[in-house]
Design a protein around this motif. Structure first.
Motif, PDB file in Angstrom:
ATOM      1  N   SER A 153      -0.405 -33.503  -7.962  1.00  0.00           N
ATOM      2  CA  SER A 153       0.069 -34.609  -7.131  1.00  0.00           C
ATOM      3  C   SER A 153      -0.863 -34.770  -5.933  1.00  0.00           C
ATOM      4  O   SER A 153      -0.659 -34.147  -4.889  1.00  0.00           O
ATOM      5  CB  SER A 153       1.500 -34.337  -6.659  1.00  0.00           C
ATOM      6  N   PRO A 154      -1.902 -35.614  -6.084  1.00  0.00           N
ATOM      7  CA  PRO A 154      -2.821 -35.798  -4.959  1.00  0.00           C
ATOM      8  C   PRO A 154      -2.360 -36.886  -3.999  1.00  0.00           C
ATOM      9  O   PRO A 154      -1.601 -37.790  -4.362  1.00  0.00           O
ATOM     10  CB  PRO A 154      -4.132 -36.209  -5.646  1.00  0.00           C
ATOM     11  N   SER A 155      -2.830 -36.800  -2.768  1.00  0.00           N
ATOM     12  CA  SER A 155      -2.683 -37.906  -1.836  1.00  0.00           C
ATOM     13  C   SER A 155      -3.678 -38.991  -2.225  1.00  0.00           C
ATOM     14  O   SER A 155      -4.429 -38.847  -3.198  1.00  0.00           O
ATOM     15  CB  SER A 155      -2.951 -37.427  -0.403  1.00  0.00           C
ATOM     16  N   VAL A 156      -3.682 -40.084  -1.498  1.00  0.00           N
ATOM     17  CA  VAL A 156      -4.657 -41.138  -1.770  1.00  0.00           C
ATOM     18  C   VAL A 156      -6.056 -40.542  -1.628  1.00  0.00           C
ATOM     19  O   VAL A 156      -6.310 -39.706  -0.753  1.00  0.00           O
ATOM     20  CB  VAL A 156      -4.458 -42.331  -0.812  1.00  0.00           C
ATOM     21  N   LEU A 157      -6.957 -40.929  -2.513  1.00  0.00           N
ATOM     22  CA  LEU A 157      -8.287 -40.338  -2.528  1.00  0.00           C
ATOM     23  C   LEU A 157      -9.171 -40.915  -1.427  1.00  0.00           C
ATOM     24  O   LEU A 157      -9.121 -42.117  -1.126  1.00  0.00           O
ATOM     25  CB  LEU A 157      -8.950 -40.563  -3.889  1.00  0.00           C
ATOM     26  N   ALA A 158      -9.992 -40.060  -0.847  1.00  0.00           N
ATOM     27  CA  ALA A 158     -10.908 -40.499   0.202  1.00  0.00           C
ATOM     28  C   ALA A 158     -11.834 -41.598  -0.301  1.00  0.00           C
ATOM     29  O   ALA A 158     -12.179 -42.523   0.449  1.00  0.00           O
ATOM     30  CB  ALA A 158     -11.714 -39.306   0.715  1.00  0.00           C
ATOM     31  N   GLU A 159     -12.220 -41.500  -1.567  1.00  0.00           N
ATOM     32  CA  GLU A 159     -13.131 -42.484  -2.145  1.00  0.00           C
ATOM     33  C   GLU A 159     -12.502 -43.877  -2.238  1.00  0.00           C
ATOM     34  O   GLU A 159     -13.216 -44.877  -2.368  1.00  0.00           O
ATOM     35  CB  GLU A 159     -13.584 -42.028  -3.531  1.00  0.00           C
ATOM     36  N   ALA A 160     -11.175 -43.940  -2.204  1.00  0.00           N
ATOM     37  CA  ALA A 160     -10.470 -45.222  -2.301  1.00  0.00           C
ATOM     38  C   ALA A 160      -9.808 -45.608  -0.977  1.00  0.00           C
ATOM     39  O   ALA A 160      -9.084 -46.603  -0.918  1.00  0.00           O
ATOM     40  CB  ALA A 160      -9.418 -45.157  -3.404  1.00  0.00           C
ATOM     41  N   TRP A 161     -10.061 -44.843   0.053  1.00  0.00           N
ATOM     42  CA  TRP A 161      -9.346 -45.010   1.316  1.00  0.00           C
ATOM     43  C   TRP A 161      -9.545 -46.391   1.927  1.00  0.00           C
ATOM     44  O   TRP A 161      -8.604 -47.008   2.437  1.00  0.00           O
ATOM     45  CB  TRP A 161      -9.765 -43.938   2.302  1.00  0.00           C
ATOM     46  N   ASP A 162     -10.756 -46.917   1.899  1.00  0.00           N
ATOM     47  CA  ASP A 162     -11.019 -48.219   2.507  1.00  0.00           C
ATOM     48  C   ASP A 162     -10.173 -49.325   1.870  1.00  0.00           C
ATOM     49  O   ASP A 162      -9.736 -50.249   2.546  1.00  0.00           O
ATOM     50  CB  ASP A 162     -12.501 -48.577   2.397  1.00  0.00           C
ATOM     51  N   ALA A 163      -9.933 -49.202   0.568  1.00  0.00           N
ATOM     52  CA  ALA A 163      -9.165 -50.230  -0.139  1.00  0.00           C
ATOM     53  C   ALA A 163      -7.659 -50.074   0.067  1.00  0.00           C
ATOM     54  O   ALA A 163      -6.924 -51.070   0.017  1.00  0.00           O
ATOM     55  CB  ALA A 163      -9.492 -50.192  -1.630  1.00  0.00           C
ATOM     56  N   GLU A 172      -3.109 -38.810   5.169  1.00  0.00           N
ATOM     57  CA  GLU A 172      -4.448 -38.218   5.169  1.00  0.00           C
ATOM     58  C   GLU A 172      -5.033 -38.291   3.767  1.00  0.00           C
ATOM     59  O   GLU A 172      -4.416 -37.822   2.806  1.00  0.00           O
ATOM     60  CB  GLU A 172      -4.386 -36.761   5.626  1.00  0.00           C
ATOM     61  N   ALA A 173      -6.203 -38.879   3.646  1.00  0.00           N
ATOM     62  CA  ALA A 173      -6.875 -38.970   2.347  1.00  0.00           C
ATOM     63  C   ALA A 173      -7.511 -37.627   1.993  1.00  0.00           C
ATOM     64  O   ALA A 173      -7.843 -36.828   2.873  1.00  0.00           O
ATOM     65  CB  ALA A 173      -7.941 -40.059   2.388  1.00  0.00           C
ATOM     66  N   VAL A 174      -7.662 -37.392   0.688  1.00  0.00           N
ATOM     67  CA  VAL A 174      -8.300 -36.154   0.227  1.00  0.00           C
ATOM     68  C   VAL A 174      -9.473 -36.509  -0.696  1.00  0.00           C
ATOM     69  O   VAL A 174      -9.388 -37.462  -1.477  1.00  0.00           O
ATOM     70  CB  VAL A 174      -7.310 -35.239  -0.520  1.00  0.00           C
ATOM     71  N   PRO A 175     -10.564 -35.769  -0.627  1.00  0.00           N
ATOM     72  CA  PRO A 175     -11.695 -36.022  -1.526  1.00  0.00           C
ATOM     73  C   PRO A 175     -11.308 -35.718  -2.974  1.00  0.00           C
ATOM     74  O   PRO A 175     -10.547 -34.783  -3.245  1.00  0.00           O
ATOM     75  CB  PRO A 175     -12.774 -35.052  -1.036  1.00  0.00           C
ATOM     76  N   ALA A 176     -11.835 -36.493  -3.901  1.00  0.00           N
ATOM     77  CA  ALA A 176     -11.539 -36.276  -5.316  1.00  0.00           C
ATOM     78  C   ALA A 176     -11.948 -34.868  -5.751  1.00  0.00           C
ATOM     79  O   ALA A 176     -11.271 -34.247  -6.580  1.00  0.00           O
ATOM     80  CB  ALA A 176     -12.245 -37.330  -6.166  1.00  0.00           C
ATOM     81  N   ALA A 177     -13.033 -34.347  -5.209  1.00  0.00           N
ATOM     82  CA  ALA A 177     -13.489 -32.999  -5.582  1.00  0.00           C
ATOM     83  C   ALA A 177     -12.471 -31.941  -5.173  1.00  0.00           C
ATOM     84  O   ALA A 177     -12.302 -30.935  -5.873  1.00  0.00           O
ATOM     85  CB  ALA A 177     -14.845 -32.704  -4.939  1.00  0.00           C
ATOM     86  N   ARG A 178     -11.775 -32.165  -4.054  1.00  0.00           N
ATOM     87  CA  ARG A 178     -10.733 -31.219  -3.651  1.00  0.00           C
ATOM     88  C   ARG A 178      -9.547 -31.294  -4.605  1.00  0.00           C
ATOM     89  O   ARG A 178      -8.974 -30.276  -5.007  1.00  0.00           O
ATOM     90  CB  ARG A 178     -10.280 -31.505  -2.220  1.00  0.00           C
TER      91      ARG A 178
END
Length: 199
Positions: A153-163, A172-178
């Protein structure tokens, strides 16, 4: 290990493939890309996928869509989109895929922070994610042959944060690699019936 990754071309799927691919043979599948094509809404398509892959050591799903929209105008048909795609799509993977796993194999499903932390316009997402987690906890009690099942169960991904940042105030966004580390823990670890929260 021989791992089937459904949703391998997405942002999260690519990160999971990069992590697991360092040590295992990863077979990618998706609706429009990957080593194999599959529509998780179609039982025949899911069965054909497993017939094509042969026996597996692990199944990972990083896919599934839900409906976002105001509750006041939501229809049952719109709500059903999430049920048919993300919920029943992943459930189909489990119901059919369990029979194609070798002993002690594992299944890892994907939900998201909205299972626990609702947002405006996200009633369908919260309901679908919570249902997947409940299904996995119950399935863990019944799977035979040492098979395991977990959920990430991830939070919103950092890579998609702007959208998506406007939909997630104060999150808090998390990186997909994490997030991918939780899939590694599920596939390579020993636990079952767990929800790995990456928030």
């Amino acid at each position: 290990m021989k791992i089937l990754l459904v949703g391998a071309s997405g942002t999260l799927g690519r990160a999971v493939a990069a992590n697991l691919g360092e040590r295992h043979a990863v077979i990618g599948a998706g609706r429009s890309s990957g080593d194999h094509r599959v529509d998780l809404r179609d039982e025949a398509s899911v069965r054909a996928l497993f017939d094509a892959t042969g026996p597996l050591d692990a199944i990972v799903a990083t896919t599934g869509s839900v409906h976002f929209g105001p509750l006041a105008g939501m229809t049952a048909a719109q709500f059903d989109q999430g049920l048919q795609d993300k919920l029943l799509g992943q459930v189909r993977l489990v119901l059919i895929g369990q029979h194609h796993l070798r002993d002690a194999g594992s299944i890892t499903l994907t939900t998201g922070i909205l299972a626990d932390q609702p947002i405006r316009l996200g009633a369908n997402a919260t309901a679908v994610n919570a249902a997947i987690e409940g299904f996995a906890r119950a399935a863990a009690c019944e799977l035979p042959r040492g098979l395991r099942i977990n959920v990430v169960s991830p939070s919103v991904l950092a890579e998609a944060w702007d959208a998506y940042r406007d939909f997630f105030p104060g999150f808090e966004a998390v990186p997909a690699a994490r997030a991918a580390l939780a899939y590694q823990r599920s596939v390579e670890g020993v636990q079952t019936g767990q929800v790995y929260k990456v928030w």
